[in-house]
Design an enzyme around this catalytic site. Structure first.
Site, PDB file in Angstrom:
ATOM      1  CB  VAL A   1      -0.933   0.009   1.224  1.00 55.95           C
ATOM      2  CG1 VAL A   1      -1.788   1.273   1.226  1.00 55.95           C
ATOM      3  CG2 VAL A   1      -1.812  -1.242   1.238  1.00 55.95           C
ATOM      4  CB  SER A   2       2.782   3.137  -1.687  1.00 50.15           C
ATOM      5  OG  SER A   2       2.624   2.960  -3.082  1.00 50.15           O
TER       6      SER A   2
ATOM      7  NE  ARG B   1      -1.789  14.996   4.918  1.00 52.86           N
ATOM      8  CZ  ARG B   1      -1.708  14.159   5.949  1.00 52.86           C
ATOM      9  NH1 ARG B   1      -2.649  13.227   6.092  1.00 52.86           N
ATOM     10  NH2 ARG B   1      -0.720  14.226   6.812  1.00 52.86           N
TER      11      ARG B   1
ATOM     12  N   GLY C   1      -7.302  11.885  -0.556  1.00 53.36           N
ATOM     13  CA  GLY C   1      -8.262  10.819  -0.316  1.00 53.36           C
ATOM     14  C   GLY C   1      -7.993   9.528  -1.066  1.00 53.36           C
TER      15      GLY C   1
ATOM     16  CB  THR D   1     -10.144   7.246   2.140  1.00 58.99           C
ATOM     17  OG1 THR D   1      -9.479   7.793   3.287  1.00 58.99           O
ATOM     18  CG2 THR D   1     -11.573   6.885   2.515  1.00 58.99           C
TER      19      THR D   1
ATOM     20  CB  SER E   1       4.600   1.190   6.535  1.00 59.67           C
ATOM     21  OG  SER E   1       3.466   1.885   6.050  1.00 59.67           O
ATOM     22  CD  GLU E   2       3.499   6.619   7.980  1.00 60.47           C
ATOM     23  OE1 GLU E   2       3.634   7.641   8.689  1.00 60.47           O
ATOM     24  OE2 GLU E   2       3.175   6.647   6.784  1.00 60.47           O
TER      25      GLU E   2
ATOM     26  CE1 TYR F   1      -3.417   0.421   5.824  1.00 59.50           C
ATOM     27  CE2 TYR F   1      -1.469   0.876   7.141  1.00 59.50           C
ATOM     28  CZ  TYR F   1      -2.057   0.666   5.917  1.00 59.50           C
ATOM     29  OH  TYR F   1      -1.304   0.718   4.776  1.00 59.50           O
TER      30      TYR F   1
ATOM     31  CG  PHE G   1       1.444 -10.736   4.614  1.00 58.64           C
ATOM     32  CD1 PHE G   1       0.518  -9.773   4.200  1.00 58.64           C
ATOM     33  CD2 PHE G   1       1.313 -11.263   5.895  1.00 58.64           C
ATOM     34  CE1 PHE G   1      -0.509  -9.375   5.027  1.00 58.64           C
ATOM     35  CE2 PHE G   1       0.280 -10.865   6.732  1.00 58.64           C
ATOM     36  CZ  PHE G   1      -0.622  -9.924   6.304  1.00 58.64           C
TER      37      PHE G   1
END
Length: 411
Positions: free
Chosen positions: A82-83, A90, A92, A95, A118-119, A123, A411
């Site tokens: 996910v990136s 900013r 969206g 989302t 990662s952060e 989530y 993973f």
């Protein structure tokens, strides 16, 4: 035109993956690892956001089967890669990808989604909760001893070096035997076993190639350890470091022998274990646990995509009969009251209009799902509320599990 979200085409993988690498920074993925991830990627489960010809967002999912309390393997979306490009923050996009992805997971009938964050702060707003933790340790093996109960001659376990690739099938069979015994472990589909034998990060420039020692008994492999040996010297002599990659064993004797071997490798003074279960038994075999410099960090984050299906898929430590009121604005089909009954054989979870006993948001329920976070702890944090006297303690005990949940690899 506004950026467009669509499913990945197989031929776009290189462009899509470069977007991910750029977002995370650092050197390019080594060729062997890149080849593995490309082979494991499921294009039909991967999303890209495109601004004209430029890929500016990525999100994928692996089709996993995750062990839950009771030993059932549950179909799970392993959210990954996910990136969002720094040029498109900013807006969206995250989302939008999470919305599409969870809708797709629901359509596939998978009750769970899970990820390694990662952060972690990102989530929670999408209903994910920290369901496992991992233990790391930096052990001074010049001052800490590890004892094998009964001594090394009490069990006919033989240790031998093995080529990591040649021993892969035998080691994978040992891993597979452990999966249903500990919640949070994924049953590895073909190809995933290669994760364990990828070259160490950094290509091994400062240390040995990946090494493997297997434990045999009566001609059968009953355990293994994979590690890297990094030599270091100072004016007092050898100060080498062993970095443990992974260790699994079918029984206590093989487990203890492997750990003792790691403690006693010549020319080394430090053993680093980076991802172990929080209840790992070596902590009760060492002479001085304080000199093991233990640390905890978050592990697997879980999301209940189908509350009823997820709660029915697992077993419960003690008999449970409770009505849960779940708040879930991001996946509103989960909102409302659920009547959960169950025991060590399994559970039933159905919609109800009965008076609720415990109220909590979906992310808090996700924290408790694998049994590693008591509901009572979540209540003390203000993340769960008891509405019927005694219900919270009753449900909390039923949800907990032994051994502690653990994710052995990302993973």
């Amino acid at each position: 035109m506004a950026p467009q979200l669509r499913t990945l085409e197989a031929q776009e993988w290189d462009t899509w993956y470069r977007t991910l690498e750029r977002a995370f920074g650092g050197p390019p993925t080594p060729p062997e690892a890149r080849e593995l991830w490309q082979g494991l990627t499921e294009p039909e489960r991967s999303l890209g956001v495109w601004d004209d010809e430029e890929c500016v967002g990525t999100a994928g999912a692996f089709s996993l089967r995750l062990s839950v309390p009771g030993g059932t393997l549950v179909d799970t979306a392993g959210v990954t890669m996910v990136s969002v490009a720094a040029t498109h923050r900013r807006r969206g996009l995250m989302t939008t990808m999470m919305r599409r992805q969870l809708d797709d997971v629901r359509e596939r009938g998978e009750p769970l989604a899970a990820l390694v964050a990662s952060e972690p702060g990102i989530y929670g707003r999408f209903g994910y909760g920290m369901a496992t933790q991992q233990l790391s340790a930096t052990i001074d093996t010049t001052r800490v001893r590890l004892e094998v109960p009964g001594g090394t001659g009490a069990d006919p376990v033989r240790l031998r070096y093995a080529d990591p690739q040649s021993a892969l099938t035998a080691c994978e069979a040992v891993y597979a035997d452990q999966v249903t015994a500990r919640p949070g472990m994924p049953a590895r589909r073909p190809g995933w076993e290669r994760l364990g034998v990828l070259a160490p990060q950094g290509g091994g420039r400062d240390g040995s190639p990946l090494q493997c020692v297997v434990a045999d008994r009566d001609g059968e492999t009953v355990g293994y350890a994979r590690f890297q040996n990094t030599p270091q010297w100072d004016v007092s002599g050898a100060r080498g470091m062993i970095v443990l990659r992974d260790l699994e064993a079918r029984d206590a004797a093989a487990y203890a022998r492997l750990w003792r071997f790691l403690f006693e490798i010549d020319l080394t003074s430090t053993l680093v274990a980076q991802n172990r279960p929080v209840d790992d038994a070596w902590q009760h075999l060492v002479s001085d646990v304080r000199r093991c410099e233990r640390q905890l960090r978050d592990g697997l984050f879980v999301r209940l995509v189908d509350v009823g299906g997820a709660l029915e898929a697992r077993a419960y430590r003690t008999p449970v009969d409770v009505v849960l009121e779940v708040e879930d604005p991001f996946c509103p089909w989960n909102e409302g009251r659920w009547h959960l009954t169950g025991d060590s054989r399994g559970g039933s979870c159905t919609r109800t209009r009965a008076r609720p006993d415990v109220a909590l948001p979906a992310a808090a329920l996700a924290c408790a799902y694998l049994g590693g976070v008591p509901l009572t702890t979540l209540a003390r944090a203000g993340r769960a509320a008891e509405l019927s006297p005694g219900a919270l303690t009753h449900a909390s005990l039923a949800f907990t599990t032994d051994p502690a949940p653990w994710l052995p690899h990302a993973f």
